[in-house]
Every structure is written in C-alpha cells, then in structure tokens.
Design a protein around this motif. Structure first.
Motif, PDB file in Angstrom:
ATOM      1  N   VAL A  30      -9.384  10.595   1.228  1.00 26.60           N
ATOM      2  CA  VAL A  30      -8.979  10.046   2.527  1.00 26.60           C
ATOM      3  C   VAL A  30      -7.543  10.463   2.814  1.00 26.60           C
ATOM      4  O   VAL A  30      -6.654  10.253   2.002  1.00 26.60           O
ATOM      5  N   SER A  31      -7.314  11.045   3.979  1.00 23.62           N
ATOM      6  CA  SER A  31      -5.967  11.463   4.375  1.00 23.62           C
ATOM      7  C   SER A  31      -5.170  10.262   4.862  1.00 23.62           C
ATOM      8  O   SER A  31      -5.705   9.376   5.531  1.00 23.62           O
ATOM      9  N   VAL A  32      -3.892  10.255   4.559  1.00 20.12           N
ATOM     10  CA  VAL A  32      -2.996   9.212   5.050  1.00 20.12           C
ATOM     11  C   VAL A  32      -2.358   9.733   6.333  1.00 20.12           C
ATOM     12  O   VAL A  32      -1.756  10.801   6.336  1.00 20.12           O
ATOM     13  N   VAL A  33      -2.504   8.999   7.419  1.00 20.01           N
ATOM     14  CA  VAL A  33      -1.982   9.466   8.701  1.00 20.01           C
ATOM     15  C   VAL A  33      -0.909   8.559   9.282  1.00 20.01           C
ATOM     16  O   VAL A  33      -0.226   8.936  10.227  1.00 20.01           O
ATOM     17  N   LEU A  34      -0.747   7.359   8.738  1.00 15.14           N
ATOM     18  CA  LEU A  34       0.221   6.423   9.295  1.00 15.14           C
ATOM     19  C   LEU A  34       0.755   5.522   8.200  1.00 15.14           C
ATOM     20  O   LEU A  34       0.006   5.079   7.326  1.00 15.14           O
ATOM     21  N   ALA A  35       2.038   5.270   8.247  1.00 17.85           N
ATOM     22  CA  ALA A  35       2.647   4.310   7.327  1.00 17.85           C
ATOM     23  C   ALA A  35       3.801   3.636   8.031  1.00 17.85           C
ATOM     24  O   ALA A  35       4.506   4.247   8.826  1.00 17.85           O
ATOM     25  N   GLY A  36       3.987   2.390   7.758  1.00 18.68           N
ATOM     26  CA  GLY A  36       5.099   1.649   8.327  1.00 18.68           C
ATOM     27  C   GLY A  36       5.535   0.577   7.354  1.00 18.68           C
ATOM     28  O   GLY A  36       4.780   0.193   6.459  1.00 18.68           O
ATOM     29  N   GLY A  37       6.732   0.123   7.512  1.00 16.58           N
ATOM     30  CA  GLY A  37       7.238  -0.917   6.628  1.00 16.58           C
ATOM     31  C   GLY A  37       8.745  -0.933   6.641  1.00 16.58           C
ATOM     32  O   GLY A  37       9.370  -0.373   7.544  1.00 16.58           O
ATOM     33  N   ASP A  38       9.324  -1.556   5.633  1.00 14.70           N
ATOM     34  CA  ASP A  38      10.776  -1.596   5.544  1.00 14.70           C
ATOM     35  C   ASP A  38      11.277  -0.261   4.980  1.00 14.70           C
ATOM     36  O   ASP A  38      10.499   0.650   4.707  1.00 14.70           O
ATOM     37  N   ASN A  39      12.569  -0.144   4.848  1.00 12.66           N
ATOM     38  CA  ASN A  39      13.157   1.116   4.368  1.00 12.66           C
ATOM     39  C   ASN A  39      12.663   1.495   2.983  1.00 12.66           C
ATOM     40  O   ASN A  39      12.424   2.671   2.697  1.00 12.66           O
ATOM     41  N   ALA A  40      12.486   0.513   2.092  1.00 14.21           N
ATOM     42  CA  ALA A  40      12.015   0.805   0.735  1.00 14.21           C
ATOM     43  C   ALA A  40      10.596   1.373   0.763  1.00 14.21           C
ATOM     44  O   ALA A  40      10.283   2.319   0.042  1.00 14.21           O
ATOM     45  N   ALA A  41       9.735   0.814   1.598  1.00 15.77           N
ATOM     46  CA  ALA A  41       8.366   1.318   1.713  1.00 15.77           C
ATOM     47  C   ALA A  41       8.370   2.742   2.250  1.00 15.77           C
ATOM     48  O   ALA A  41       7.619   3.600   1.768  1.00 15.77           O
ATOM     49  N   CYS A  42       9.208   3.009   3.241  1.00 13.41           N
ATOM     50  CA  CYS A  42       9.285   4.355   3.815  1.00 13.41           C
ATOM     51  C   CYS A  42       9.812   5.368   2.804  1.00 13.41           C
ATOM     52  O   CYS A  42       9.336   6.506   2.759  1.00 13.41           O
ATOM     53  N   GLU A  43      10.758   4.964   1.975  1.00 10.19           N
ATOM     54  CA  GLU A  43      11.276   5.859   0.937  1.00 10.19           C
ATOM     55  C   GLU A  43      10.195   6.176  -0.092  1.00 10.19           C
ATOM     56  O   GLU A  43      10.052   7.318  -0.533  1.00 10.19           O
ATOM     57  N   GLU A  44       9.416   5.158  -0.478  1.00 10.51           N
ATOM     58  CA  GLU A  44       8.332   5.378  -1.433  1.00 10.51           C
ATOM     59  C   GLU A  44       7.291   6.325  -0.834  1.00 10.51           C
ATOM     60  O   GLU A  44       6.807   7.242  -1.498  1.00 10.51           O
ATOM     61  N   PHE A  45       6.958   6.124   0.426  1.00 11.76           N
ATOM     62  CA  PHE A  45       5.993   6.975   1.116  1.00 11.76           C
ATOM     63  C   PHE A  45       6.469   8.427   1.140  1.00 11.76           C
ATOM     64  O   PHE A  45       5.731   9.348   0.789  1.00 11.76           O
ATOM     65  N   SER A  46       7.715   8.632   1.544  1.00 11.60           N
ATOM     66  CA  SER A  46       8.267   9.986   1.646  1.00 11.60           C
ATOM     67  C   SER A  46       8.350  10.677   0.284  1.00 11.60           C
ATOM     68  O   SER A  46       8.181  11.890   0.189  1.00 11.60           O
ATOM     69  N   ALA A  47       8.604   9.910  -0.768  1.00 10.36           N
ATOM     70  CA  ALA A  47       8.677  10.498  -2.114  1.00 10.36           C
ATOM     71  C   ALA A  47       7.308  11.006  -2.567  1.00 10.36           C
ATOM     72  O   ALA A  47       7.213  12.034  -3.238  1.00 10.36           O
ATOM     73  N   LEU A  48       6.235  10.302  -2.182  1.00 14.64           N
ATOM     74  CA  LEU A  48       4.891  10.710  -2.587  1.00 14.64           C
ATOM     75  C   LEU A  48       4.304  11.781  -1.672  1.00 14.64           C
ATOM     76  O   LEU A  48       3.510  12.601  -2.112  1.00 14.64           O
ATOM     77  N   LEU A  49       4.671  11.758  -0.398  1.00 15.76           N
ATOM     78  CA  LEU A  49       4.135  12.721   0.566  1.00 15.76           C
ATOM     79  C   LEU A  49       5.271  13.374   1.353  1.00 15.76           C
ATOM     80  O   LEU A  49       5.414  13.170   2.556  1.00 15.76           O
ATOM     81  N   PRO A  50       6.083  14.195   0.681  1.00 16.78           N
ATOM     82  CA  PRO A  50       7.245  14.777   1.381  1.00 16.78           C
ATOM     83  C   PRO A  50       6.857  15.687   2.542  1.00 16.78           C
ATOM     84  O   PRO A  50       7.608  15.822   3.503  1.00 16.78           O
ATOM     85  N   GLN A  51       5.688  16.316   2.498  1.00 17.36           N
ATOM     86  CA  GLN A  51       5.239  17.191   3.586  1.00 17.36           C
ATOM     87  C   GLN A  51       4.325  16.457   4.567  1.00 17.36           C
ATOM     88  O   GLN A  51       3.882  17.030   5.545  1.00 17.36           O
ATOM     89  N   GLY A  52       4.035  15.207   4.285  1.00 15.08           N
ATOM     90  CA  GLY A  52       3.070  14.459   5.088  1.00 15.08           C
ATOM     91  C   GLY A  52       3.666  13.858   6.333  1.00 15.08           C
ATOM     92  O   GLY A  52       4.770  14.204   6.744  1.00 15.08           O
ATOM     93  N   PRO A  53       2.918  12.927   6.952  1.00 16.90           N
ATOM     94  CA  PRO A  53       3.413  12.263   8.157  1.00 16.90           C
ATOM     95  C   PRO A  53       4.691  11.488   7.857  1.00 16.90           C
ATOM     96  O   PRO A  53       4.926  11.074   6.717  1.00 16.90           O
ATOM     97  N   HIS A  54       5.521  11.315   8.853  1.00 19.58           N
ATOM     98  CA  HIS A  54       6.786  10.610   8.660  1.00 19.58           C
ATOM     99  C   HIS A  54       6.582   9.109   8.866  1.00 19.58           C
ATOM    100  O   HIS A  54       6.064   8.696   9.896  1.00 19.58           O
ATOM    101  N   PRO A  55       6.989   8.306   7.897  1.00 19.59           N
ATOM    102  CA  PRO A  55       6.824   6.856   8.032  1.00 19.59           C
ATOM    103  C   PRO A  55       7.807   6.284   9.054  1.00 19.59           C
ATOM    104  O   PRO A  55       8.825   6.896   9.366  1.00 19.59           O
ATOM    105  N   VAL A  56       7.480   5.107   9.559  1.00 22.16           N
ATOM    106  CA  VAL A  56       8.319   4.442  10.551  1.00 22.16           C
ATOM    107  C   VAL A  56       8.794   3.113   9.983  1.00 22.16           C
ATOM    108  O   VAL A  56       7.982   2.266   9.627  1.00 22.16           O
ATOM    109  N   ALA A  57      10.116   2.958   9.887  1.00 21.03           N
ATOM    110  CA  ALA A  57      10.674   1.696   9.392  1.00 21.03           C
ATOM    111  C   ALA A  57      10.615   0.646  10.483  1.00 21.03           C
ATOM    112  O   ALA A  57      10.758   0.950  11.667  1.00 21.03           O
ATOM    113  N   GLY A  58      10.405  -0.581  10.081  1.00 21.59           N
ATOM    114  CA  GLY A  58      10.356  -1.685  11.025  1.00 21.59           C
ATOM    115  C   GLY A  58      11.734  -2.001  11.586  1.00 21.59           C
ATOM    116  O   GLY A  58      12.698  -1.289  11.376  1.00 21.59           O
TER     117      GLY A  58
END
Length: 74
Positions: A30-58
């Motif tokens: 399953v592809s991940v297409v959206l992520a949102g959360g606080d700054n820590a969640a966005c940093e974790e997301f970006s570390a795992l999917l650096p080429q993937g979609p960009h997360p949005v901080a709340g």
C-alpha cells in the motif's frame, strides 16, 4: 506499568506510530499518500520516506491560543 508499550523496534530501529503505519502499509503493498501531525511525526515520516509525499505539520499555535479558539467556537 506492565501494560505500557515503551518502545517499538523494527529491524533494530525505534519507531513511533507514523513509522509503524508506513512500514505496515509498505509490507502490504500500500502506497502512503498523505501524512499529517506535529513536527515530530513529520520528521519521522520524512526520515522513512525522503523521496515520498511531503507531510504537513498541524497548527503551530500555542495551547492557550487553541483553548481560546475552542471557547469562542472558531
């Protein structure tokens, strides 16, 4: 504290909720297409999917400002 999860490690790396969900989705094709959360969640997301979609901080508002908005029903 016996019923509390203190750490989740996958392949010798510690992961939060975002990381667990990304890895679980990926393992099921399953592809991940959206992520949102606080700054820590966005940093974790970006570390795992650096080429993937960009997360949005709340909202970066202070908690007191958020409480005032809720009281005013904004």
């Amino acid at each position: 504290m016996a019923d509390t999860i203190l750490d989740v490690r996958i392949s010798d790396s510690s992961h939060g909720v975002i990381g667990i969900n990304i890895l679980l989705a990926g393992s099921n094709g399953v592809s991940v297409v959206l992520a949102g959360g606080d700054n820590a969640a966005c940093e974790e997301f970006s570390a795992l999917l650096p080429q993937g979609p960009h997360p949005v901080a709340g909202s970066r508002r202070a908690p007191a400002a958020g409480r005032r908005r809720v009281r005013r029903r904004v």
